[in-house]
Design a protein around this motif. Structure first.
Motif, PDB file in Angstrom:
ATOM      1  N   UNK A 200     -16.281   1.369   5.571  1.00  0.00           N
ATOM      2  CA  UNK A 200     -17.015   0.998   6.787  1.00  0.00           C
ATOM      3  C   UNK A 200     -16.359   1.588   8.034  1.00  0.00           C
ATOM      4  N   UNK A 201     -15.062   1.842   7.950  1.00  0.00           N
ATOM      5  CA  UNK A 201     -14.324   2.423   9.071  1.00  0.00           C
ATOM      6  C   UNK A 201     -14.224   3.947   8.969  1.00  0.00           C
ATOM      7  N   UNK A 202     -15.019   4.519   8.086  1.00  0.00           N
ATOM      8  CA  UNK A 202     -15.140   5.985   7.972  1.00  0.00           C
ATOM      9  C   UNK A 202     -13.850   6.661   7.524  1.00  0.00           C
ATOM     10  N   UNK A 203     -13.033   5.916   6.742  1.00  0.00           N
ATOM     11  CA  UNK A 203     -11.755   6.475   6.307  1.00  0.00           C
ATOM     12  C   UNK A 203     -11.866   7.031   4.899  1.00  0.00           C
ATOM     13  N   UNK A 204     -11.503   8.294   4.730  1.00  0.00           N
ATOM     14  CA  UNK A 204     -11.462   8.910   3.403  1.00  0.00           C
ATOM     15  C   UNK A 204     -10.038   8.989   2.866  1.00  0.00           C
ATOM     16  N   UNK A 205      -9.058   8.853   3.755  1.00  0.00           N
ATOM     17  CA  UNK A 205      -7.644   8.809   3.363  1.00  0.00           C
ATOM     18  C   UNK A 205      -6.994   7.630   4.069  1.00  0.00           C
ATOM     19  N   UNK A 206      -5.937   7.098   3.436  1.00  0.00           N
ATOM     20  CA  UNK A 206      -5.253   5.937   3.999  1.00  0.00           C
ATOM     21  C   UNK A 206      -3.756   6.170   4.000  1.00  0.00           C
ATOM     22  N   UNK A 207      -3.100   5.671   5.031  1.00  0.00           N
ATOM     23  CA  UNK A 207      -1.638   5.692   5.089  1.00  0.00           C
ATOM     24  C   UNK A 207      -1.122   4.422   4.424  1.00  0.00           C
ATOM     25  N   UNK A 208      -0.361   4.596   3.352  1.00  0.00           N
ATOM     26  CA  UNK A 208       0.105   3.459   2.555  1.00  0.00           C
ATOM     27  C   UNK A 208       1.588   3.611   2.266  1.00  0.00           C
ATOM     28  N   UNK A 209       2.226   2.497   1.913  1.00  0.00           N
ATOM     29  CA  UNK A 209       3.618   2.542   1.452  1.00  0.00           C
ATOM     30  C   UNK A 209       3.631   3.180   0.064  1.00  0.00           C
ATOM     31  N   UNK A 210       4.483   4.148  -0.093  1.00  0.00           N
ATOM     32  CA  UNK A 210       4.536   4.868  -1.368  1.00  0.00           C
ATOM     33  C   UNK A 210       4.904   3.936  -2.516  1.00  0.00           C
ATOM     34  N   UNK A 211       4.246   4.155  -3.656  1.00  0.00           N
ATOM     35  CA  UNK A 211       4.613   3.401  -4.853  1.00  0.00           C
ATOM     36  C   UNK A 211       5.955   3.906  -5.371  1.00  0.00           C
ATOM     37  N   UNK A 212       6.863   2.987  -5.739  1.00  0.00           N
ATOM     38  CA  UNK A 212       8.142   3.438  -6.284  1.00  0.00           C
ATOM     39  C   UNK A 212       7.999   4.039  -7.674  1.00  0.00           C
ATOM     40  N   UNK A 213       8.869   4.948  -7.964  1.00  0.00           N
ATOM     41  CA  UNK A 213       8.994   5.541  -9.298  1.00  0.00           C
ATOM     42  C   UNK A 213      10.120   4.819 -10.009  1.00  0.00           C
TER      43      UNK A 213
END
Length: 450
Positions: A200-213
């Motif tokens: 709804x906010x027209x976002x195709x990419x998101x800034x997220x906290x990286x998943x740990x390996x």
């Protein structure tokens, strides 16, 4: 491990474990002259030693289960304009003033229906009405919608027997999300609904906290694979597959380092490989045996130990340490100890590293369905299932198995909670209240809502 800005936010959505993190002073010394820590101190040490990883940009549809690293501001109203909440008739509320069964109002029915989709250039004049569908844009002149079941079509007119209030059955522009507002806050766990809001906010990419390996290593000369021939003195490697399955269940990237033999060179080589990940989990080699020298190998690899031993059963020999880019957990080799250690220590750390606000298992007070005598001195966790009481519907904890030893992996099958016993408590009696840490949703066998 590449930590972003450190955040010490309070756990605002679940209890940070008042009893789970409890424990008294430490008795005596463990192996290698290191004092075992009380449970609370050990958990606090782990959580205080880690921080969320740096933010990364990922495609929106790959962000499920990750934690948002920025506020998302709504670029437009949702919905973009007023629309109908019902199938019915678009009207002017002033035309239906004082309408009643005894004194109905009839309005001329205009020919063109207003459907959902691009808004046609239609209007409602005094004394007229139009059919309108759910989601259709409200036409000019209309300030209310009357549901179809509350009106009667009489050829070219429609009869109404009740007034309509201004705004009735009309969804306002921005009624869901207002333009310029924070639609999703930083720190939001991205669940399916959040992914929808991002659209709804027209976002195709998101800034997220990286998943740990997370790298997983099992140690021991006695450990064999699933298909190797069994003989006395050997054990199959159930620890790595079970831990990796749990990690994958929670969405973490995993690296299976296999099995390291009880030989310094092999241990050091595999531990060094594991230190390329954000988190290294080992099992075995941390107890008091002559060949349990994993702690010394950790130190040789440059790992700084924060503690070695916790006053907890199962899992007393657990080791926790730091290296330049991550953390290591040395879990005991007994499978129940390894899995319990994961739930108590590893999982909270991984959740903080991943940016979660809630770090600890949800806790509920239930009634014990069994007697359990024990020795005092350590916090203890039993594997239990939860059932509803036939008397009052409250939760009752039942042991998954009468065999609760740290080697009995089958006692973890079907476990929904870990029942906590305080260090100084001598026994659990059937019927008394006890604290449980939920590790699975106990679910229900029926649907009792009307």
């Amino acid at each position: 491990m590449d930590p972003g800005p450190r955040r010490n936010r309070p756990d605002d959505c679940c209890d940070a474990s008042r009893e789970y993190r409890a424990g008294g002073s430490s008795p005596g010394r463990g192996s290698h002259g290191v004092k075992p820590l009380p449970l609370k101190e050990a958990v606090s040490t782990v959580v205080d030693s880690v921080a969320p990883l740096a933010a990364v940009s990922v495609p929106r549809d790959e962000a499920l289960g990750m934690v948002l690293a920025e506020d998302i501001i709504a670029p437009e109203n949702v919905p973009i304009s007023e629309n109908s909440a019902m199938d019915g008739f678009a009207v002017r509320s002033s035309d239906l003033r004082n309408a009643s069964v005894d004194s109905p109002r009839e309005l001329d029915l205009l020919p063109e229906m207003i459907a959902a989709g691009p808004a046609p250039n239609l209007a409602i004049g005094a004394g007229t009405t139009r059919r309108i569908m759910t989601g259709a844009v409200i036409p000019s002149g209309c300030d209310a919608v009357v549901p179809v079941e509350k009106a009667e079509v009489l050829g070219d007119t429609v009869r109404f027997t009740a007034p309509a209030a201004p705004g009735e059955h009309i969804r306002p522009a921005g009624g869901d999300i207002e333009e310029g507002s924070v639609a999703l806050e930083k720190g939001t766990l991205l669940d399916p609904a959040s992914i929808g809001v991002a659209v709804l906010c027209k976002r195709t990419r998101l800034s997220v906290v990286r998943r740990p390996r997370v790298a997983v290593l099992t140690t021991g000369d006695e450990v064999i694979g699933a298909e190797e021939p069994m003989e006395a003195g050997l054990v199959r490697n159930s620890n790595s597959p079970a831990l990796i399955a749990r990690l994958r269940e929670e969405g973490y990237e995993t690296v299976d380092l296999g099995v390291a033999r009880d030989e310094t060179r092999d241990l050091l080589e595999k531990i060094t490989r594991g230190m390329e990940s954000d988190v290294l989990i080992t099992t075995g080699g941390v107890s008091k045996g002559e060949r349990d020298y994993l702690r010394e190998v950790f130190e040789s690899a440059g790992i700084k130990l924060k503690f070695a031993g916790v006053r907890v059963k199962p899992g007393k020999p657990i080791v926790f340490g730091l290296f330049s880019e991550g953390v290591v957990f040395g879990l005991p080799g007994n499978p129940v100890s390894a899995l319990t250690g994961y739930e108590l220590f590893v999982r909270p750390a991984l959740r903080k590293i991943s940016g979660h606000r809630c770090l600890f298992p949800r806790q509920i007070v239930v009634r014990s369905g069994f007697d359990f005598p024990r020795k005092t001195g350590r916090s203890e966790f039993l594997r239990v299932r939860l059932r509803g009481s036939e008397e009052d519907g409250s939760w009752v904890a039942e042991l998954t198995s009468p065999r609760q030893g740290s080697q009995v992996l089958s006692s973890f099958v079907g476990a929904e909670a870990l029942l906590y016993i305080e260090p100084d408590k001598k026994e659990i009696r059937a019927g008394e209240e006890v604290l449980c840490l939920l590790i699975r949703d106990p679910g229900a066998t029926d649907f009792s809502l009307s």
